[in-house]
Design an enzyme around this catalytic site. Structure first.
Site: not given
Length: 294
Positions: A113, A169, A256
């Site tokens: 995301d 991921h 981040s």
């Protein structure tokens, strides 16, 4: 104020930023910049704050954090009062089925995301950090061999703000090599900081690895830490085969960045992502969402 593009609704929106006034002061005023250089960019500050976020008392922050920043908790596996610390909440896992992952081999999905900036035909000596600021891939990786394999390839930058789901991921089936860890500072990765700190990504703590993707070739994953991100956790096993959508790792508290590099002609990024980047806007994406084609 940070404006980004919502491509699902075809409109621009204003991002809700945790501590926006403080960030603007820290990276735009002389006294704020002095504090950043003296303390906030240092490992010790982020490490101490990380310790606090691991304590039970830090869990008292969770309810108000969710309310102020309007976080939708319906997609997560626990209720806000079930987390034992703020960091446990920050690295929260999704409910099964909360993200739809397109398993088609030709579809490139977002690894996380966040807000994406996308660049094609990149010049390895002038990769764009933000308008007016560039850096070289060689500086970023601190590797003399692998970086030049990605000339004229594709660079994707995913900025995760503190309100986002903070696990990243794999974008395809494949095998991931070992992680190279590079020590560095802990500047914020908010656009306010990116506009004021030259070669910020090359100065911050970061980790990188090569993912041998079945369908998109050898792809570089780079995870960049930031203020209060004292820890980057890699949860994958080196050399083990993984499936598309499997977790690679996660960040502890703070904003981040995940940077991905693809070789020339390995992927075609969606036109609307490229257009918004050219216009100077990031686009909101979710993990598993289609962002390109083989």
């Amino acid at each position: 104020m940070i404006k980004y593009y919502n491509r699902k609704q075809n409109k621009y929106e204003i991002e809700k930023v945790a501590g926006e006034k403080y960030l603007n002061w820290s990276y735009s005023s002389p006294s704020g910049k002095g504090l950043v250089e003296l303390l906030l960019k240092k490992k010790l500050f982020s490490k101490l704050y990380g310790y606090y976020c691991d304590t039970k008392i830090s869990s008292k922050k969770i309810k108000n954090f969710i309310k102020v920043l309007d976080i939708d908790m319906s997609m997560y596996s626990k209720n806000y009062n079930e987390y034992s610390s703020f960091n446990e909440f920050f690295i929260r896992s999704l409910k099964l089925g909360a993200r739809i992952i397109d398993k088609n081999d030709n579809i490139l999905i977002s690894p996380c995301d966040g807000k994406i900036s996308a660049y094609e035909n990149v010049n390895l000596n002038k990769i764009v950090q933000i308008k007016g600021f560039t850096y070289s891939l060689k500086e970023l990786l601190q590797d003399d061999k692998i970086y030049n394999l990605y000339n004229e390839g594709t660079c994707l930058i995913f900025r995760l703000c503190p309100t986002d789901y903070h696990r990243f991921h794999f974008i395809d089936n494949g095998v991931c090599d070992h992680t190279t860890k590079i020590k560095g500072h802990y500047y914020s990765v908010n656009p306010v900081a990116l506009k004021n700190i030259n070669k910020l990504f090359c100065q911050n703590k970061r980790e990188w690895s090569v993912f041998h993707s079945d369908n998109f070739g050898d792809t570089i994953y780079i995870e960049v830490g930031a203020t209060c991100v004292g820890t980057i956790i890699q949860s994958y096993s080196k050399g083990s085969r993984v499936l598309k959508g499997a977790e690679k790792g996660y960040f502890k508290f703070g904003g981040s960045t995940v940077i991905m590099l693809f070789k020339k002609n390995a992927v075609k990024i969606d036109d609307n992502l490229l257009l918004q980047t050219q216009l100077g806007f990031e686009t909101a994406v979710l993990m598993g969402e289609k962002i390109g084609l083989k």
